[in-house]
Write an enzyme that holds these catalytic residues in place. Structure first.
Site, PDB file in Angstrom:
ATOM      1  N   TYR A  33      71.417 -28.866  29.486  1.00 11.97           N
ATOM      2  CA  TYR A  33      71.482 -27.445  29.136  1.00 11.97           C
ATOM      3  C   TYR A  33      72.305 -26.681  30.161  1.00 11.97           C
ATOM      4  CZ  TYR A  33      68.155 -25.792  32.716  1.00 11.97           C
ATOM      5  OH  TYR A  33      67.544 -25.456  33.900  1.00 11.97           O
ATOM      6  N   ARG A  52      80.414 -27.837  34.817  1.00 13.97           N
ATOM      7  CA  ARG A  52      79.180 -28.581  35.116  1.00 13.97           C
ATOM      8  C   ARG A  52      78.612 -29.209  33.851  1.00 13.97           C
ATOM      9  NH1 ARG A  52      74.394 -25.469  38.043  1.00 13.97           N
ATOM     10  NH2 ARG A  52      74.350 -24.422  36.022  1.00 13.97           N
ATOM     11  N   ARG A 100      62.297 -43.303  16.894  1.00 12.55           N
ATOM     12  CA  ARG A 100      61.940 -43.369  18.309  1.00 12.55           C
ATOM     13  C   ARG A 100      62.046 -44.780  18.864  1.00 12.55           C
ATOM     14  NH1 ARG A 100      58.077 -44.237  22.082  1.00 12.55           N
ATOM     15  NH2 ARG A 100      57.898 -42.691  23.751  1.00 12.55           N
ATOM     16  N   LYS A 147      72.020 -31.451  35.099  1.00 10.83           N
ATOM     17  CA  LYS A 147      71.223 -30.329  34.585  1.00 10.83           C
ATOM     18  C   LYS A 147      70.553 -30.719  33.257  1.00 10.83           C
ATOM     19  CE  LYS A 147      71.396 -25.270  34.190  1.00 10.83           C
ATOM     20  NZ  LYS A 147      70.524 -24.970  35.332  1.00 10.83           N
ATOM     21  N   GLU A 179      65.148 -27.259  46.935  1.00 11.74           N
ATOM     22  CA  GLU A 179      65.547 -26.030  46.253  1.00 11.74           C
ATOM     23  C   GLU A 179      64.298 -25.343  45.734  1.00 11.74           C
ATOM     24  OE1 GLU A 179      68.192 -26.970  43.024  1.00 11.74           O
ATOM     25  OE2 GLU A 179      67.090 -28.787  42.507  1.00 11.74           O
TER      26      GLU A 179
END
Length: 284
Positions: A33, A52, A100, A147, A179
Site C-alpha cells: 500500500y 517506493r 487458498r 510497505k 521507528e
C-alpha cells in the site's frame, strides 16, 4: 455522501465495491500500500511514493498493474471525482485472488484499489501540543523496508498506547529505536544535530523522512544517520516523527518523561515549515 473508489479498472461507489474473499491480500496480507497526502487538490511528494510503490512491488514480485503515467492520472482523477481538497489518497495492490494455498500462481492478476480520505492536513492541532508516546518491543517482521499491509502488530501496539493514555508507540530492538507505530522517528541533540536511524530493512524508507533530511542539509542543519537509544531520545532536546499523513509531528513525552521542556521544539517547527513550504510549492 459516499466516495467514488477505483477497483480493478472501474470507478464505482464505495458501497458497491467488492473484493474476492479469496484475495491474497485478505488471506495472507500479500499486498502493498501507499498513502499520498493531498493539499489544495494537489499531490504532495508524489514522485517518492510512486517510486517506493515500484520497489515494494518488485520486492514481492507483484507486477505493476498500470503504467507510471496511468498511475499519476488515476491519482489526479480520484482526487477530482471526490472533489478532495485536503486529505490523502490510499492505494493498495495485492497479488490477486485464487483458492487458498501458501503457494501461488505466477499468472495471478493483481487486485488494485484506491480511495480518498478527507482531513485537514495543514490544521493538525497536535502540532501545537505535541504527542505522548510509549516504548514497546519491536514485534514486526524483518523486512520493514517493504510497505506491506501487515500492520496488525502496529495496530495492537497503538491500541495499547491509547489504553496507557499515549498517542503513539516507539518500537525498540537491540537497544535502539527502530521507528514509531506508523512513522519514522528522529531526535534533536542538545547541540542541534538532527539524528535519525540509517536506512536498512529494520525500518520503512519513509518518503517524508527522505525529504526532511534533504531540506535539513540544505538549511545547514547537522544531520547524523545512526541508531539512537530510548535514553538518548528521552534526554534529547527534541523528538519528532515524520509521515505522509502528519508531516512532522513533535513528541513531548516518552514513557511519561518530558522531552526537553515538555513542549514542541523550535527545530521541529522549523523543519516542518521547510517541508511544507517546499513540498507545497512542488505539489502536482
Amino acid at each position: 455522501m459516499t466516495r467514488t473508489v477505483y477497483l480493478n479498472g472501474d470507478w464505482v461507489d464505495e458501497t458497491e465495491a467488492r473484493v474476492s474473499i479469496f484475495d491474497r491480500g485478505f488471506l495472507f496480507a500479500d499486498a502493498i500500500y501507499e498513502v499520498t497526502a493531498v493539499v489544495g487538490g494537489k499531490l504532495v511528494d508524489y514522485a517518492g511514493h510512486a517510486a517506493r510503490l515500484k520497489r515494494s512491488l518488485a520486492a514481492l514480485d507483484i507486477p505493476m498493474p498500470v503504467s507510471e503515467e496511468a498511475l499519476l492520472t488515476l491519482h489526479r482523477e480520484i482526487v477530482a471525482r471526490n472533489a478532495l481538497s485536503d486529505g490523502g489518497v490510499y492505494l493498495q495492490i495485492s497479488r490477486g485472488a485464487e483458492d487458498r494455498d501458501f503457494l501461488y500462481s505466477d499468472a495471478l492478476r493483481p487486485t488494485f484499489v484506491m480511495f480518498t480520505q478527507a482531513r485537514a492536513v495543514l490544521d493538525n492541532p497536535k502540532w501545537k501540543t505535541g504527542i505522548f508516546v510509549v516504548t514497546m518491543p519491536e514485534g514486526r517482521w524483518v523486512n520493514r523496508q517493504i510497505k506491506t499491509v501487515q500492520l496488525l502488530y502496529s495496530s495492537l501496539a497503538k491500541m495499547e498506547a491509547k489504553r496507557q493514555g499515549a498517542d503513539d508507540v516507539l518500537f525498540t530492538e537491540d537497544g535502539v529505536i527502530t521507528e514509531a507505530g506508523s512513522s519514522n522517528a528522529h531526535i534533536v541533540t542538545k547541540d542541534g544535530t538532527l539524528v535519525t536511524r540509517a536506512l536498512s530493512n529494520a525500518l520503512l524508507h519513509g518518503i517524508t523522512r527522505a525529504s526532511i533530511l534533504d531540506l535539513a542539509r540544505a538549511a545547514q542543519i547537522r544531520v547524523e544517520e545512526r541508531g539512537f537509544t530510548v535514553d538518548e531520545a528521552k534526554n534529547a532536546a527534541e523528538v519528532f516523527l515524520t509521515s505522509a499523513s502528519a508531516f512532522v509531528m513533535p513528541v513531548v513525552a516518552i514513557d511519561g518523561q518530558p522531552v526537553g521542556n515538555g513542549k514542541p521544539g523550535p527545530l521541529t517547527a522549523r523543519i516542518r515549515d521547510l517541508y511544507i513550504e517546499d513540498r507545497l510549492a512542488n505539489a502536482i
